[in-house]
Design a protein around this motif. Sequence first.
Motif, PDB file in Angstrom:
ATOM      1  N   GLU A  18       0.826  -1.203   0.000  1.00 16.82           N
ATOM      2  CA  GLU A  18       0.000   0.000   0.000  1.00 16.82           C
ATOM      3  C   GLU A  18       0.864   1.260   0.000  1.00 16.82           C
ATOM      4  OE1 GLU A  18      -0.450  -2.646   1.906  1.00 16.82           O
ATOM      5  OE2 GLU A  18      -2.285  -3.400   0.973  1.00 16.82           O
ATOM      6  N   LYS A  34      -7.963   0.032  -7.149  1.00 13.61           N
ATOM      7  CA  LYS A  34      -7.767  -0.936  -6.074  1.00 13.61           C
ATOM      8  C   LYS A  34      -8.196  -2.328  -6.541  1.00 13.61           C
ATOM      9  CE  LYS A  34      -8.341   2.458  -2.371  1.00 13.61           C
ATOM     10  NZ  LYS A  34      -9.070   2.828  -1.142  1.00 13.61           N
ATOM     11  N   ASP A  37     -11.393  -3.166  -3.394  1.00 10.25           N
ATOM     12  CA  ASP A  37     -12.243  -2.183  -2.716  1.00 10.25           C
ATOM     13  C   ASP A  37     -12.617  -1.043  -3.669  1.00 10.25           C
ATOM     14  OD1 ASP A  37     -13.623  -1.782  -0.367  1.00 10.25           O
ATOM     15  OD2 ASP A  37     -12.141  -0.425   0.475  1.00 10.25           O
ATOM     16  N   ASP A  38     -13.269  -1.395  -4.750  1.00  7.75           N
ATOM     17  CA  ASP A  38     -13.652  -0.437  -5.784  1.00  7.75           C
ATOM     18  C   ASP A  38     -14.995  -0.881  -6.351  1.00  7.75           C
ATOM     19  OD1 ASP A  38     -13.704   0.103  -8.904  1.00  7.75           O
ATOM     20  OD2 ASP A  38     -12.445   1.666  -8.019  1.00  7.75           O
ATOM     21  N   GLY A  72      -9.541  -9.834  -0.188  1.00  8.70           N
ATOM     22  CA  GLY A  72     -10.072  -8.548   0.259  1.00  8.70           C
ATOM     23  C   GLY A  72     -11.583  -8.474   0.228  1.00  8.70           C
ATOM     24  N   ARG A 112     -14.338  -4.380  10.884  1.00  9.45           N
ATOM     25  CA  ARG A 112     -13.150  -4.877  10.188  1.00  9.45           C
ATOM     26  C   ARG A 112     -12.026  -5.188  11.162  1.00  9.45           C
ATOM     27  NH1 ARG A 112     -10.796  -1.654   5.698  1.00  9.45           N
ATOM     28  NH2 ARG A 112     -11.077   0.132   7.075  1.00  9.45           N
ATOM     29  N   SER A 128      -4.611 -10.937   2.201  1.00 10.56           N
ATOM     30  CA  SER A 128      -5.007  -9.563   2.495  1.00 10.56           C
ATOM     31  C   SER A 128      -5.028  -9.358   4.008  1.00 10.56           C
ATOM     32  CB  SER A 128      -6.398  -9.287   1.916  1.00 10.56           C
ATOM     33  OG  SER A 128      -6.865  -8.028   2.303  1.00 10.56           O
ATOM     34  N   GLY A 132     -11.809  -4.954   2.762  1.00 14.43           N
ATOM     35  CA  GLY A 132     -11.976  -3.584   2.292  1.00 14.43           C
ATOM     36  C   GLY A 132     -13.164  -2.911   2.964  1.00 14.43           C
ATOM     37  N   GLU A 133     -13.184  -1.601   2.929  1.00 12.33           N
ATOM     38  CA  GLU A 133     -14.301  -0.863   3.529  1.00 12.33           C
ATOM     39  C   GLU A 133     -15.601  -1.136   2.780  1.00 12.33           C
ATOM     40  OE1 GLU A 133     -13.631   3.282   4.218  1.00 12.33           O
ATOM     41  OE2 GLU A 133     -11.511   2.980   4.649  1.00 12.33           O
ATOM     42  N   THR A 135     -16.185  -3.563   0.556  1.00 13.94           N
ATOM     43  CA  THR A 135     -16.500  -4.993   0.503  1.00 13.94           C
ATOM     44  C   THR A 135     -17.081  -5.490   1.827  1.00 13.94           C
ATOM     45  OG1 THR A 135     -14.205  -5.571   1.060  1.00 13.94           O
ATOM     46  CG2 THR A 135     -14.794  -5.484  -1.272  1.00 13.94           C
TER      47      THR A 135
END
Length: 211
Positions: A18, A34, A37-38, A72, A112, A128, A132-133, A135
Motif C-alpha cells: 500500500e 484498487k 475495494d472499488d 479482500g 473490520r 489480504s 476492504g471498507e 466490501t
Amino acid sequence: KAFGAEVVLYDRYTDSREAMTAEIVRARKAVLVKPFDDAFVIAGQGTVGNEIADQCAALGVAPDAVFVPVGGGGLIAGSALALRHKLPKTEVFACEPEHYDDTARSLLAGARVAVDTKTPSICDALMSPMPGEITFDLNRRLLAGAFVVTEAEVRRAVATAFIHFKIVVEPGGAVALAAILAGRFALRGKTAVAVCSGGNADPALFAEIVA
C-alpha cells in the motif's frame, strides 16, 4: 512486461504494498485502481454470480449454497450481490485459509479486523491483511457466514481438482472446494457451488501437491 507494463516487485513479508503504491501514485500523478475495494471492480466480479445463476438455471437446479474464496472480499461481494438478486434463497459463504481469516473474524466482530501478514501461506492470492471498507459493508449484510480451512485441506482440494476434474487451481483459488471437501457444511441432499478462482499455480508447488 510483454504488454509493455512496468512490474514493481516487493517482499510481501517486509514491504508495504500500500505504501509503495501510494508513493507511485504521488510521484506520477497516477490513478489507483484498487484490486477489490472499488465499486467497478466489485461489479465486474459480480458477473461470476450472474454466471452461477444462469448456468444453474440451465441445469434446472437452484443451489442451496455458494462457496467463494476471499482475500479482500471483492469477488464474493460482487457475486453475493448478483446472487441476492437472482437467487435470493441461496446462501453465500466466505472461505479463507488459516491465519488469513480476516473476513471470518470481522463478521464475528461486526467490524473490520486485521490479521498478521507475516505468516507464510501457500494461499498467496488471499493474504489480504483486512477486508476492504466497501466490501465488508456489503459482505456483512449479504453473507451467511465464513469457513476457514487448513493448508493440508487446501492441498487436498488442489489435488482433487486436478486428478478428478482435470482443473488446475492455485491454492488460494481452491479454498472454497477445500471447505466442501473438509465437510464444513452439511451437504447431504443439497446442491452447492464452489468457485475456483484462479490457476496461477507455482509449477513446483503444484507438482509437489499433486504428487
